[in-house]
Scaffold this motif. Sequence first.
Motif: not given
Length: 157
Positions: A95-114
């Motif tokens: 009885n739930s919704v599972h949400i998965q997100s994925y972020c990507k870039l070419a850069g100098q810092t990570g995308v965990e917070m995004e």
Amino acid sequence: MATLTHINHAGEANMVDVSDKAVTTREARAEAWVSMASTTLDLIVNGQHHKGDVFATARIAGIMAAKKTADLIPLCHPLALSKVEVQLTPDIARNSVHIQSYCKLAGQTGVEMEALTAASVAALTIYDMCKAVQKDMVIEGIRLLEKRGGKSGDFSV
């Protein structure tokens, strides 16, 4: 124990200087869960919710949130994301919704917070759209699933 990178020598909060870091591919995945009554989930899955397509709205909200992370989280760098994906999967047994997100870039810092912001705001959007039907839904399990790239290396749960 690692040092806190957002604290300067005087103990004050500051933005990390990433100008000397190499530009590399950075990726991150995060998840969240929204638990609800089976009747609420049925409304969403069957497209009968009076506010419209809950999943489409939550997906767009998550993507927009990832792009606005630097406006929401102090000291985050504004990033030129090359990909943001938000998947919403109903889990009838839980009885739930599972949400998965994925972020990507070419850069100098990570995308965990995004990625975490995308999953969180998608979950909040589901809550917002369904609160007229059910106020006791639970948002839980917001976490980073994996990250790739950067000086600190890869991480996976």
